[in-house]
Design an enzyme around this catalytic site. Structure first.
Site, short mmCIF file in Angstrom:
data_model
loop_
_atom_site.label_atom_id
_atom_site.label_comp_id
_atom_site.label_asym_id
_atom_site.label_seq_id
_atom_site.Cartn_x
_atom_site.Cartn_y
_atom_site.Cartn_z
N LYS A 120 -39.55 27.29 20.09
CA LYS A 120 -39.56 26.00 20.80
C LYS A 120 -39.38 26.21 22.29
O LYS A 120 -39.97 25.49 23.09
CB LYS A 120 -38.46 25.08 20.27
N LYS A 206 -48.11 26.85 9.73
CA LYS A 206 -47.55 25.87 8.79
C LYS A 206 -47.87 24.45 9.26
O LYS A 206 -48.01 24.21 10.46
CB LYS A 206 -46.04 26.09 8.60
N LYS A 209 -45.06 18.63 12.25
CA LYS A 209 -45.14 17.34 12.95
C LYS A 209 -45.66 17.53 14.37
O LYS A 209 -46.26 16.65 14.94
CB LYS A 209 -43.75 16.71 13.03
P1 TYM Z 1 -37.46 19.25 9.39
O1 TYM Z 1 -37.17 17.86 9.78
O2 TYM Z 1 -38.35 20.07 10.27
O3 TYM Z 1 -38.11 19.30 7.94
C1 TYM Z 1 -37.54 18.64 6.82
C2 TYM Z 1 -37.78 19.47 5.56
O4 TYM Z 1 -39.17 19.69 5.37
C3 TYM Z 1 -39.43 21.10 5.18
N1 TYM Z 1 -40.74 21.42 5.75
C4 TYM Z 1 -41.71 22.06 5.06
N2 TYM Z 1 -41.76 22.52 3.80
C5 TYM Z 1 -42.91 23.10 3.40
N3 TYM Z 1 -44.00 23.24 4.21
C6 TYM Z 1 -44.00 22.80 5.48
N4 TYM Z 1 -45.08 22.93 6.26
C7 TYM Z 1 -42.80 22.17 5.97
N5 TYM Z 1 -42.45 21.62 7.16
C8 TYM Z 1 -41.19 21.17 7.00
C9 TYM Z 1 -38.31 21.79 5.96
O5 TYM Z 1 -38.12 23.11 5.50
C10 TYM Z 1 -37.13 20.88 5.67
O6 TYM Z 1 -36.53 21.21 4.44
N6 TYM Z 1 -33.37 21.86 10.70
C11 TYM Z 1 -33.94 20.96 9.71
C12 TYM Z 1 -33.15 19.68 9.51
C13 TYM Z 1 -31.69 19.87 9.18
C14 TYM Z 1 -31.18 20.30 7.93
C15 TYM Z 1 -29.75 20.25 8.10
C16 TYM Z 1 -31.75 20.74 6.74
C17 TYM Z 1 -30.64 19.59 10.00
N7 TYM Z 1 -29.46 19.81 9.35
C18 TYM Z 1 -28.91 20.64 7.05
C19 TYM Z 1 -30.89 21.12 5.71
C20 TYM Z 1 -29.49 21.07 5.86
C21 TYM Z 1 -35.33 20.55 10.15
O7 TYM Z 1 -35.64 20.55 11.32
O8 TYM Z 1 -36.11 20.04 9.13
#
Ligand code: TYM
Length: 341
Positions: A120, A206, A209
């Site tokens: 990032k 991947k 968003k």
């Molecule tokens: P975030 O908001 O980017 O994504 C939410 C969830 O979606 C999964 N994900 C994917 N899985 C498969 N293929 C993809 N292309 C893909 N893109 C996203 C992510 O792995 C995630 O499970 N840091 C985290 C948010 C967070 C969190 C936490 C998660 C903050 N605190 C505590 C678990 C526990 C994030 O940015 O997810």
């Protein structure tokens, strides 16, 4: 009818999703859908992580509406607020309090090695790290706090969160060995299929968003025609042979994974049923449209009843705060803060 198991005997689960951008098929197959399938097996906490969202600048009006939409989405994918705790991260201020204690436990070097920070900050240009927020750097400490504060045993996430989970375990272990047993060591629960859904136009990246290829990303609330069109135009290869082999055939293997996840089938054996790309694309689009139909319908109903959503959010904050307050106090006591206050 599923028999009620007292929550104290159940595994505790926590996960979160950022309320930014449009929720896509990667989020759905890699995370949200798994959360909904497993909700009866665990004592589950799921949140919209708005404090993480502001590690990059957000428009305030948009953040508010995206947070509401994300909460509506959690219910729409089938999470039952009577079964699990659904909340907004910033409504439980103990997260930031524990985050500080963990920032003082994690090392600068560990944070500097996190690939999400490196990626990032590289995207910001201008030498990157000079201009990114300090919050983006300390993000993993807040994420560790989100997990450890609920004594979570399992954290269901997509494959891209693996490194964050490893750091969370390291931080918990370090804290426990310095100050005595305080935190549960959590395990990442990563789905076997579709743990990393790839972009339909650039299948070596991947689905994300922040992707710059709108035709490569499928939003879960997109209309049927648009979803069908995106699958029809998905990039494959010129070999015209259906095989599950991510290294040699990323586009085709991505379609097989998506179809496998949506139909609960093994992607490699699905490959034997196709000898052309066209039918594979059509069937994948159809399976996704079918899987998303109830989600889209439920969301429309929910957004039409904002009072119900407000009630769910308020109740979630209360339930989550009760658990979080106890863990933070335990951590503060262990570290030697003066009781009282
Ligand atoms: P975030 O908001 O980017 O994504 C939410 C969830 O979606 C999964 N994900 C994917 N899985 C498969 N293929 C993809 N292309 C893909 N893109 C996203 C992510 O792995 C995630 O499970 N840091 C985290 C948010 C967070 C969190 C936490 C998660 C903050 N605190 C505590 C678990 C526990 C994030 O940015 O997810």
């Amino acid at each position: 009818m599923i028999a009620a198991v007292p929550s104290s005997f159940m595994t505790r689960v926590l996960s979160g999703i950022q309320p930014t951008g449009d929720i896509h098929l990667g989020n759905f197959l890699g995370a949200l859908r798994q959360w909904a399938i497993d909700q009866h097996l665990h004592d589950s906490f799921y949140c919209a992580v708005d404090l993480h969202a502001v590690t990059v600048q957000q428009d305030p009006v948009e953040l508010r509406s995206k947070t509401l939409e994300t909460m509506a989405t959690l219910v729409s994918v089938g999470l039952d607020p009577e079964v699990c705790t659904l909340f907004v991260q910033s409504h439980v201020p103990y997260h930031t309090e524990l985050s500080w204690l963990l920032e003082c436990t994690v090392s600068f070097g560990e944070l500097r090695r996190m690939t999400q920070f490196k990626d990032k900050s590289a995207k910001q240009g201008d030498g990157g790290q000079e201009h990114v927020s300090a919050g983006l750097f300390t993000y993993p400490a807040l994420m560790a706090a989100d997990i450890l504060i609920y004594d979570a045993d399992r954290v269901p996430v997509g494959d891209d969160q693996r490194q964050h989970l490893e750091l969370t375990r390291d931080v918990a272990e370090r804290f426990n060995s310095r100050y005595g047993q305080t935190f549960v060591l959590p395990e990442a629960a990563i789905p076997k299929i579709a743990a990393r859904v790839m972009d339909l136009q650039e299948p070596t990246n991947k689905m994300s968003k922040s992707s710059e290829s709108p035709m490569g990303t499928v939003g879960i609330f997109e209309d049927t025609n648009s979803i069908a069109k995106k699958f029809k135009r998905a990039i494959t290869d010129s070999e015209n042979q259906v095989r599950f082999d991510f290294d040699a055939k990323p586009g085709v293997s991505n379609l097989l994974s998506i179809l496998g996840a949506a139909t609960d089938r093994d992607p490699a054996s699905l490959a034997d049923e196709y000898d052309q790309y066209g039918p594979l694309k059509n069937d994948t689009a159809e399976a996704i449209i079918d899987a998303l139909e109830p989600v889209q319908n439920r969301r429309a109903e929910l957004l039409a009843d904002p009072a119900e959503l407000d009630r769910i959010i308020a109740r979630g904050a209360e339930k989550a705060s009760e658990v979080a307050a106890i863990t933070v106090q335990r951590a503060k006591d262990a570290m030697g803060f003066l009781p009282g206050g």
